[in-house]
Structures are given as C-alpha cells and as structure tokens.
Design a protein around this motif. Structure first.
Motif, PDB file in Angstrom:
ATOM      1  N   ASN A   1       0.744  -1.075  -0.009  1.00 25.47           N
ATOM      2  CA  ASN A   1      -0.027   0.001   0.008  1.00 25.47           C
ATOM      3  C   ASN A   1       0.899   1.172   0.104  1.00 25.47           C
ATOM      4  N   PHE A   2       0.306   2.583   0.001  1.00 30.52           N
ATOM      5  CA  PHE A   2       1.092   3.514   0.228  1.00 30.52           C
ATOM      6  C   PHE A   2       0.912   4.549   1.626  1.00 30.52           C
ATOM      7  N   ASN A   3       0.566   3.596   2.816  1.00 28.71           N
ATOM      8  CA  ASN A   3       0.604   4.068   3.890  1.00 28.71           C
ATOM      9  C   ASN A   3       1.910   4.850   4.560  1.00 28.71           C
ATOM     10  N   ASP A   4       3.038   4.459   4.046  1.00 31.93           N
ATOM     11  CA  ASP A   4       3.973   5.175   4.044  1.00 31.93           C
ATOM     12  C   ASP A   4       5.290   5.031   3.146  1.00 31.93           C
ATOM     13  N   TYR A   5       6.325   5.505   3.237  1.00 30.46           N
ATOM     14  CA  TYR A   5       7.345   5.467   2.309  1.00 30.46           C
ATOM     15  C   TYR A   5       7.732   3.959   1.954  1.00 30.46           C
ATOM     16  N   GLY A   6       8.107   3.198   3.150  1.00 29.96           N
ATOM     17  CA  GLY A   6       8.701   1.860   2.957  1.00 29.96           C
ATOM     18  C   GLY A   6       7.726   1.156   2.057  1.00 29.96           C
ATOM     19  N   SER A   7       6.358   0.939   2.500  1.00 31.76           N
ATOM     20  CA  SER A   7       5.590   0.346   1.996  1.00 31.76           C
ATOM     21  C   SER A   7       5.181   0.648   0.522  1.00 31.76           C
ATOM     22  N   GLY A   8       5.139   2.047   0.071  1.00 33.77           N
ATOM     23  CA  GLY A   8       4.847   2.561  -1.225  1.00 33.77           C
ATOM     24  C   GLY A   8       6.007   2.069  -2.061  1.00 33.77           C
ATOM     25  N   MET A   9       7.347   2.350  -1.546  1.00 31.37           N
ATOM     26  CA  MET A   9       8.459   1.542  -2.500  1.00 31.37           C
ATOM     27  C   MET A   9       8.206   0.299  -2.995  1.00 31.37           C
ATOM     28  N   VAL A  10       7.986  -0.738  -2.057  1.00 29.80           N
ATOM     29  CA  VAL A  10       7.613  -1.773  -2.232  1.00 29.80           C
ATOM     30  C   VAL A  10       6.740  -2.205  -3.147  1.00 29.80           C
ATOM     31  N   THR A  11       5.618  -1.572  -3.033  1.00 33.48           N
ATOM     32  CA  THR A  11       4.372  -1.740  -3.804  1.00 33.48           C
ATOM     33  C   THR A  11       4.792  -1.125  -5.249  1.00 33.48           C
ATOM     34  N   LEU A  12       5.437  -0.058  -5.609  1.00 30.36           N
ATOM     35  CA  LEU A  12       5.914   0.494  -6.724  1.00 30.36           C
ATOM     36  C   LEU A  12       6.843  -0.429  -7.575  1.00 30.36           C
ATOM     37  N   PHE A  13       7.463  -1.299  -6.517  1.00 27.96           N
ATOM     38  CA  PHE A  13       8.546  -2.513  -7.324  1.00 27.96           C
ATOM     39  C   PHE A  13       7.703  -3.475  -7.805  1.00 27.96           C
ATOM     40  N   ASN A  14       6.734  -3.737  -6.970  1.00 26.05           N
ATOM     41  CA  ASN A  14       5.897  -4.698  -7.649  1.00 26.05           C
ATOM     42  C   ASN A  14       5.233  -4.348  -9.044  1.00 26.05           C
ATOM     43  N   VAL A  15       4.796  -3.223  -9.023  1.00 24.39           N
ATOM     44  CA  VAL A  15       4.205  -2.501 -10.371  1.00 24.39           C
ATOM     45  C   VAL A  15       5.229  -2.473 -11.445  1.00 24.39           C
ATOM     46  N   LEU A  16       6.513  -2.096 -11.114  1.00 25.35           N
ATOM     47  CA  LEU A  16       7.510  -1.983 -12.086  1.00 25.35           C
ATOM     48  C   LEU A  16       7.833  -3.282 -12.858  1.00 25.35           C
ATOM     49  N   VAL A  17       7.901  -4.188 -12.035  1.00 22.56           N
ATOM     50  CA  VAL A  17       8.189  -5.703 -12.581  1.00 22.56           C
ATOM     51  C   VAL A  17       7.027  -6.321 -13.142  1.00 22.56           C
ATOM     52  N   MET A  18       5.850  -5.738 -13.185  1.00 22.21           N
ATOM     53  CA  MET A  18       4.540  -6.012 -13.477  1.00 22.21           C
ATOM     54  C   MET A  18       3.942  -7.456 -12.858  1.00 22.21           C
ATOM     55  N   GLY A  19       4.208  -7.472 -11.633  1.00 20.63           N
ATOM     56  CA  GLY A  19       3.621  -8.731 -11.143  1.00 20.63           C
ATOM     57  C   GLY A  19       2.053  -8.508 -10.853  1.00 20.63           C
ATOM     58  N   ASN A  20       1.231  -8.867 -11.259  1.00 16.13           N
ATOM     59  CA  ASN A  20      -0.284  -8.631 -11.113  1.00 16.13           C
ATOM     60  C   ASN A  20      -0.383  -7.229 -10.855  1.00 16.13           C
ATOM     61  N   TRP A  21       0.132  -6.268 -11.674  1.00 16.62           N
ATOM     62  CA  TRP A  21      -0.036  -5.124 -11.438  1.00 16.62           C
ATOM     63  C   TRP A  21      -1.179  -4.091 -11.613  1.00 16.62           C
ATOM     64  N   GLN A  22      -2.112  -5.050 -12.338  1.00 16.01           N
ATOM     65  CA  GLN A  22      -3.523  -4.458 -12.593  1.00 16.01           C
ATOM     66  C   GLN A  22      -4.354  -4.363 -11.106  1.00 16.01           C
ATOM     67  N   VAL A  23      -3.848  -5.208 -10.257  1.00 19.79           N
ATOM     68  CA  VAL A  23      -4.504  -5.203  -8.901  1.00 19.79           C
ATOM     69  C   VAL A  23      -4.562  -4.051  -8.335  1.00 19.79           C
ATOM     70  N   TRP A  24      -3.696  -3.096  -8.369  1.00 19.71           N
ATOM     71  CA  TRP A  24      -3.563  -1.742  -7.950  1.00 19.71           C
ATOM     72  C   TRP A  24      -4.136  -0.655  -8.834  1.00 19.71           C
ATOM     73  N   MET A  25      -4.412  -1.277  -9.925  1.00 21.90           N
ATOM     74  CA  MET A  25      -4.883  -0.169 -10.959  1.00 21.90           C
ATOM     75  C   MET A  25      -6.471  -0.295 -11.554  1.00 21.90           C
ATOM     76  N   GLU A  26      -7.269  -1.268 -10.610  1.00 18.11           N
ATOM     77  CA  GLU A  26      -8.497  -1.387 -11.015  1.00 18.11           C
ATOM     78  C   GLU A  26      -9.231  -0.128 -10.973  1.00 18.11           C
ATOM     79  N   VAL A  27     -10.020   0.027 -12.034  1.00 12.64           N
ATOM     80  CA  VAL A  27     -10.742   1.118 -11.952  1.00 12.64           C
ATOM     81  C   VAL A  27     -11.776   1.450 -10.950  1.00 12.64           C
ATOM     82  N   ARG A  28     -12.459  -0.010 -10.604  1.00 12.31           N
ATOM     83  CA  ARG A  28     -13.350   0.277  -9.371  1.00 12.31           C
ATOM     84  C   ARG A  28     -12.880   0.557  -8.246  1.00 12.31           C
ATOM     85  N   ASN A  29     -11.779   0.120  -8.070  1.00 17.47           N
ATOM     86  CA  ASN A  29     -10.776   0.538  -6.686  1.00 17.47           C
ATOM     87  C   ASN A  29     -10.512   1.857  -6.706  1.00 17.47           C
ATOM     88  N   PHE A  30     -10.082   2.296  -7.701  1.00 15.66           N
ATOM     89  CA  PHE A  30      -9.484   3.759  -7.590  1.00 15.66           C
ATOM     90  C   PHE A  30     -10.719   4.756  -7.360  1.00 15.66           C
TER      91      PHE A  30
END
Length: 657
Positions: free
Chosen positions: A622-651
C-alpha cells in the motif's frame, strides 16, 4: 597513433626511486602543482586530470587569482564524499518521516500497528525530522553557493544549472518554513495536508549528481522518437480493442468482460503486458475455442512485433544521444588539453619543441608509469609523435599524445611511507615479501582460503539452524579466518602502501568488512553477553556471506570466465545512473501515492473487502508510508499482477473514501 611508441610496464620491482611524496600524490600533488608549480608541473597535472575525467574547469584557470581559485576548487572537490552523504541523507529523510496523514502521538503516530499495514521503518519525531531537514538544508546551501568562491558571481549565475539549484533550494526553504510553523505548538498552521519537499528533494539530488543529470538529459532527448512509435502502439491497442468489442458483442465475453468500450480498452491494455493472460479471454475460450485466435494474434503482434519495434527505435535514438554526450565530454577534455598546450606554449609559437616535450614527459612520471626515456632517445620519440613531419608538435598532435599516454601507460603508484626507510625497503626479505604478495600465488592462496571459509560458514549456519552445540567450534574457526583476512589486509597495505590499496573500491569494501567482522567475532568470543549489539551473531553472519562474494573475483583467475566477469563488472557503473533514475521516479510516485492513498488501506475497511487486493491478500502492499509505497511500486515496476492496484473500481472507491 596505432602502435605504442615505447613499451610500457612501469619501473622494475628491484629498482628503488625516491620521489617527493607531495609531488607524486594524485590529489595533493596535482593541487600543489597547479597552484604553486612551474609551467611543466602545472601542465603534467592538468594532463593527468583531463585523462582521469576530472578536468578542472578552464574558467577557474582564467581567474585573476588563479592560485586561490584553484585551491578553493580542489577543496570543494575533496569534500565530494561529504556532499554525496548529505544528498543521500536528504533522500533517506523521506523514508523516516511520519506520513502527513498520521496525526497521532508517538510511539504510534499512525495508529495501531495491528490495524494499519506499515513498512516497519522507525519514524523520527516531527521535531527530529525538522532539525535534520534544517541541518541538511544549511549544508546544501553551502554546497550550492561554494563555487562562487572560485568561479566568481558572473560565471556562477551565467550557468543555468546553478540557477535551477538555487530555485530548488528556495522552494525547499519555503516548504521547511511551513513545516516549522506546523510542528511548533504555537505555530500559525494547524494542518499540513500536502508538502512539496519530498518532490524537491528528489529533483535536487538528481540535479546535483552529474551522471544522473546527464542520463536524464539523454532520456529526454529520446522522448520525441519514443512518442512517435508510442503513438503507433496506442493506435494498435485502440483498434484491437474496438475490434474485440465488436466481435464479442453478443457473447458471454461481451456481457461479462467487454461490457463497454472503455472496459475493453482497459482489459486489452493489460493483456498487452500479458499480466492478465489468459484470464481475460478465458470466458470466450470456454464458449468457442476458435476465439482464442484473436487474442493469440493480438499478443503475438503486440509483444513480439510492436514492443520490439518500440525497443529498436528507442535504442537507436538513445545510442545517438549517448554518442553526442560522449562527444561533449571529449570536447571538454580537449578544451582542458588546449589550455594545457597554451600554457606550455609560452612564446605563442603554436607548437612545442623537443625540449618542452621532454620536460613534460619528465613531470608526467609523477602521475603515470612512463618508462624512462634517455635524453638522446627523446628526439626519436619526438619524431614519432610528429605526425605532420614538420619537427613541431601542434595542438592536435598534443591531444593525440595525451590520449596515447592515457591508453598505453598505467597510473603511477604513490610512493609508500616505507620507502623513507631504505634499509628496510631495500632489504632482500622485504623484496621477497613484496614479490610474493604481488604474485598470482598469493591470490591463489587467498582464493583457496575463501573456499574453505565458505565450507565453514555453510557448516556453521546449518548447525545453527539445527541448534547443534558443536556450532561453537565452527564459530571459533570463523574467528581464525577473520584474523587471517586481517593478516592479508596488513600485507597488502605493507606492500602496496595504504594510498594505493585504498584506490580500489573492492579493497575499501574488504577493509571495512574485515575489521567489522574481526571486532564483532572477537567481542563475541570474549564478551558473549557484554555487548549484545556488537556481538550479534546474525549480522556477523551476513557480513561473512558478503565477504565470501570475493569468490566472484576468483573467477578472474580462470581464463574462460575472465572476459565474462570483467564485462559484467564494467557494466555495473554504467547501469547505476539509470537505476538511479528509476529510483528517483519511484520516489516521486511514492510521494504522490502517499498523498492520495495514505491511510486508506487498513484492516476492517469495508470498501476494500470486495476488491481483488483483499482477495489476493495484497493489502500489505500500500501507500501508507514510504517503505510500503516503494515496495508496492517495485511490484508494479516488474508487472507482477500490477492491474490489482490499478483497477478502475478500486481507484474510484479510494477517491470517495
């Protein structure tokens, strides 16, 4: 000049040359030569600087008080490690600051750790963060305005880069002042929902790191070519989405997945990355197997043609921009060499004669391992350098000469302190020791010792996992290995001298790791319960594993692996600026994510329980703090199920929380 003029190889091991240390030191020596040396000493120092890629700006050499300006310039460059540590502290500050959405008191300013998913990094108090920020700002202000002392105000402000740095510092100062008003109990600001400091910090660090700055400039120059081919990519996705929306209009795929054209574009965009393959078209495949052809052709064209086309265009453009960048570096080098040539050409004749070249060679021996050339042989060397055959060395030939020196001759070793004691230095015992430590046999012995140490660490860690008491014996064996490495370190320092030893980054790594391990293991052996932090076996074990990475260097001793390993090692420094760009981009996106979604993800949030994030147990990302946010962005960067964080309904559910 394709062929070497004279064989290189440095001074023989058995010959002892006494030189003045101050003139041979590549740092203090060059400074002393440029500030107070004669014409040839200055020229030799400038040539060495130019070939090392550390050329002093020619503007500094053109100052009225060149001696003071040069001294200040080298003082500024010697503090570079300190400046870099300050820039690192500026970036790291964001990791340990309390997120803005957290309004509670310490020790849990963000609420219960069981309820909120946080990164686990310790937080500085708001007052501590403010103090650190002010101290770092003061150091950065000194770092930014220091060049005025050796450049002058006119030259300083004529450089647009300096103006950008000053503007960024001003914005950072304003934001820090607002934070002061917020942190102070009697301050006029009661809430601070948004800060620009995290963005400014990243930009400020990127601007001050020349390698990253040049890489960013190169990437921006590539963007026009990228946008051209990216347009084709977007059109391909849009056309394929429209075709899919039409083809599956009256099917289960159309009613359940491709419910609208935006939904189809969304799904097909993710399919372009194959992250949701084959989940996206599983419904259509169940109903009609032939439908798989549409998606297979889409993936084949998109992944194996369009993507490679984008890569080819970007690579070709990047290669061209990189070539221009290296040409600009070469131009700066040549400008410094031209200044050096003009310095040697005291009578402004436009050429150098035999006497001048001979004097320059003599002084260059203080910096590079040039073979000794007799006075009677210098004329032959001079004629070999004289490409035009006019018995004169012009500016272009002088540049070629300097380039040949850099390529064909090694850097001169700095004389060690033991040379001041010729009785010891010239003794047969020391010379034999020197020859042994510099030989391949010594490297083979160390490599064998590393192999035995690896076996010891494997046995000790295995016994530790099994809680076997016999691991204590193997810990004592590791202590013996630690002292053996210390003996190796001492021998290398004794033979090479500390300055020469310290030149290598690998040696610096070995130095710190060896001393820390020996001190930790020795304290653990004699004071097992006295100093818990220093005798912690866990971090000692990690350092042992890090030291065993030296085994990779042993591959250099094997002919078949030497080229591959050296290629990999040489690639690392070239990749670091681009890894730095990725890191800085992640920092910026992390700040945006924290300001948009900070505090949203917590245990018991009803709006998240029906999402894929909750179903996949991804709420810890998640993006609750800097440490968690950087790990989340790394998962998005390597495209590991990145759509989970990008679903329109969740946004939309996040925005309306």
């Amino acid at each position: 000049m394709d062929e070497p003029l004279i064989e290189s190889g440095g001074r023989p091991e058995h010959i002892h040359h006494h030189r003045d240390d101050s003139s041979n030191n590549p740092f203090g020596g060059r400074t002393s030569a440029i500030v107070g040396g004669d014409v040839y000493q200055k020229a030799a120092a400038l040539v060495d600087l130019a070939e090392d890629g550390e050329g002093i700006p020619t503007e500094v050499l053109e100052q009225e008080n060149v001696k003071l300006a040069t001294s200040l310039y080298f003082a500024y460059t010697r503090l570079e490690p300190f400046w870099n540590l300050t820039l690192a502290a500026l970036i790291l500050l964001s990791f340990f600051e309390v997120p803005l959405w957290c309004t509670g008191d310490f020790p849990n300013p963000c609420g219960s750790k069981e309820k909120y998913y946080l990164g686990g990094l310790p937080y500085l108090t708001r007052a501590e963060s403010l103090i650190c920020e002010i101290v770092i700002f003061i150091i950065l202000a000194i770092y930014t305005f220091f060049p005025i002392l050796f450049m002058g105000k006119k030259l300083f402000w004529s450089d647009p880069l300096n103006s950008v740095k000053v503007v960024l510092l001003f914005v950072l100062a304003v934001d820090t002042l607002l934070d002061l008003f917020y942190v102070t109990p009697i301050g006029p600001i009661s809430s601070l929902p948004v800060r620009v400091a995290p963005y400014v910090r990243v930009i400020l660090v990127a601007v001050n790191l020349s390698e990253v700055r040049d890489s960013v400039k190169t990437l921006f120059q590539v963007l026009p070519d990228f946008f051209d081919v990216a347009t084709l990519l977007v059109l391909f996705v849009l056309f394929s989405s429209w075709l899919g929306y039409i083809l599956f209009e009256d099917t289960v795929q159309g009613t359940e997945v491709f419910t609208s054209f935006p939904a189809t574009v969304y799904g097909m965009s993710i399919l372009f990355t194959t992250s949701n393959n084959p989940d996206l078209w599983l419904t259509a495949y169940k109903q009609a197997r032939i439908s798989s052809l549409f998606f297979i052709v889409y993936i084949l064209i998109g992944v194996y043609f369009v993507t490679n086309l984008v890569l080819a265009v970007v690579y070709d453009s990047f290669k061209g921009q990189l070539a221009e960048h290296f040409m600009s570096l070469e131009q700066r080098r040549n400008e410094l060499l031209k200044t050096t040539f003009n310095l040697l050409d005291e009578h402004k004749t436009g050429f150098l004669d035999v006497r001048q070249c001979s004097a320059l060679f003599k002084e260059l021996n203080n910096y590079r391992t040039l073979p000794k050339v007799n006075e009677e042989d210098m004329e032959a060397v001079f004629y070999a350098l004289d490409d035009s055959g006019d018995f004169k060395i012009n500016a272009d030939e002088f540049t070629d000469l300097c380039q040949a020196i850099a390529l064909k001759f090694d850097k001169q070793e700095i004389p060690q302190w033991l040379e001041s004691f010729p009785t010891i230095y010239d003794s047969s015992g020391y010379q034999k020791l020197r020859q042994f430590v510099r030989s391949k046999y010594f490297e083979y012995i160390i490599f064998g010792m590393l192999g035995l140490n690896l076996i010891t660490v494997i046995i000790e860690t295995t016994l530790d996992i099994e809680n076997d008491s016999s691991q204590l014996f193997w810990q004592e064996v590791e202590l013996v290995f630690g002292w053996l490495y210390l003996v190796e370190l001492a021998l290398k320092v004794l033979v090479y001298g500390f300055s020469n030893y310290w030149r290598s980054g690998l040696n610096r790594f070995d130095f710190f790791v060896t001393w820390i391990i020996v001190i930790g293991e020795t304290l653990a052996a004699f004071l097992p319960n006295g100093l818990p932090f220093f005798t912690n076996r866990e971090w000692i074990r990690y350092l042992l594993i890090a030291r065993l990475l030296r085994l990779v260097r042993g591959l250099l001793l094997i002919e078949r692996y030497r080229v591959k390993v050296m290629t990999f090692i040489n690639l690392i420094p070239n990749l670091l600026p681009y890894l730095g760009i990725n890191f800085f981009l992640m920092c910026i996106y992390c700040t945006i994510g924290m300001q948009l979604f900070g505090g949203v993800v917590y245990d018991g949030n009803p709006k998240l329980e029906q999402t894929t994030m909750f179903e996949n147990d991804y709420m810890v990302f998640n993006f609750n703090d800097y440490g968690s946010g950087m790990v989340t962005l790394f998962n998005v960067l390597v495209m590991g199920n990145w759509q989970v964080w990008m679903e329109v309904r969740n946004f939309y559910s996040f925005v309306h929380l």
